[in-house]
Design an enzyme around this catalytic site. Structure first.
Site, PDB file in Angstrom:
ATOM      1  N   LYS A 221       0.975   3.856 -10.740  1.00 41.11           N
ATOM      2  CA  LYS A 221       0.103   4.429 -11.766  1.00 41.11           C
ATOM      3  C   LYS A 221       0.470   5.876 -12.106  1.00 41.11           C
ATOM      4  CE  LYS A 221      -3.943   1.450 -11.495  1.00 41.11           C
ATOM      5  NZ  LYS A 221      -5.394   1.339 -11.247  1.00 41.11           N
ATOM      6  N   ARG A 255      -3.668  -3.836  -4.002  1.00 35.86           N
ATOM      7  CA  ARG A 255      -3.286  -4.584  -5.207  1.00 35.86           C
ATOM      8  C   ARG A 255      -2.003  -3.950  -5.737  1.00 35.86           C
ATOM      9  NH1 ARG A 255      -4.080  -4.181 -10.798  1.00 35.86           N
ATOM     10  NH2 ARG A 255      -4.282  -6.200 -11.857  1.00 35.86           N
TER      11      ARG A 255
END
Length: 273
Positions: A221, A255
């Protein structure tokens, strides 16, 4: 902590890895990569071989300012793929990444056994009743606004305190409907600035207060590659660093896009116990 999935008891006393499978053309890292069913099967086969316990299937990109798609299009993206994966891997545990109750129900009917909702039921009033009827584990994430508007909702007086209140309310709403297996996801990158993301990660252990499993999603991210002045493609090493921190602070599920590296991170940290 234990979860009930497709007749299996999933023991989270050892952290688990959830592999990300994006069936969208515009996801921030791997959008458009999987265009054919055989490509999806190959990727999932590799993820399972590398140690993924859960496969998270999504057909709606939730990156900032992503384009919206209709419920029917989202359903058509995910349901046939889930049915195909169940045929190839009969014991697979599939999570459906959606905030729409109709998509969630169709996915569970197709074989998914967990619902991963970025809105914690706040974008679809029927989501919590649907989960309660289906009786599957439910991941509720912290977010404000929608994927299209969330970057404008980063004004917090005390972000951790406000998130704790948010989760307390959403967990209570789920419990009121007899939803048994609830997980929480702090929602890194969702309605949070770069600095706020790190504040939440620094205090992640405080979220153990809710006594439910914590799912962590930081894989590749912008909170990583913006600090490093790089790209999502170059953010694997940074991802592993933050996974290490999160596991030490109590994360139960990672995740991830890169299963092998996340599994190795868990295995090495287990040696310190």
């Amino acid at each position: 902590m234990m979860l009930q999935c497709r007749g299996q008891l999933l023991d989270l006393s050892t952290p688990k890895v959830m592999g990300i499978v994006n069936l969208t053309p515009d996801s921030f890292y791997d959008g458009g990569k999987l265009q054919h069913p055989e490509q999806v099967v190959a990727q999932v086969q590799q993820m399972l071989a590398e140690g993924a316990t859960i496969i998270d299937i999504g057909g709606y990109s939730s990156r900032p300012n992503a384009s919206s798609v209709s419920e029917e299009e989202e359903r058509q993206r995910v349901v046939p793929i889930i049915e195909n994966l169940i045929q190839h891997f009969p014991d697979i545990l599939i999570s459906i990444d959606t905030f729409r109750s109709s998509v969630a129900e169709a996915a569970v009917n197709a074989g998914a056994c967990m619902i991963n909702d970025i809105s914690a039921g706040l974008l679809d009033a029927q989501m919590l009743p649907t989960v309660a009827r289906l009786q599957v584990p439910y991941i509720m994430m912290h977010m404000r606004g929608t994927p299209q508007t969330m970057t404008t909702f980063t004004d917090y007086e005390n972000i951790v305190k406000e998130m704790q209140h948010y989760f307390s309310e959403r967990i209570a709403a789920a419990r009121a409907l007899n939803i048994n297996d609830v997980l929480i996801d702090p929602g890194f990158g969702f309605a949070k600035t770069l600095e706020q993301n790190y504040t939440v990660l620094q205090r992640l252990e405080l979220f153990q207060f809710h006594k439910v499993p914590i799912l962590l999603g930081v894989s590749r991210k912008s909170m990583i590659y913006k600090v490093l002045k790089s790209t999502p493609q170059e953010a694997l090493n940074g991802t592993t660093v933050l996974h290490t921190v999160a596991l030490q602070k109590g994360a139960h599920i990672l995740r991830v896009h890169d299963v092998k590296e996340a599994v190795e991170c868990i295995q090495l940290l287990q040696q310190f116990q």
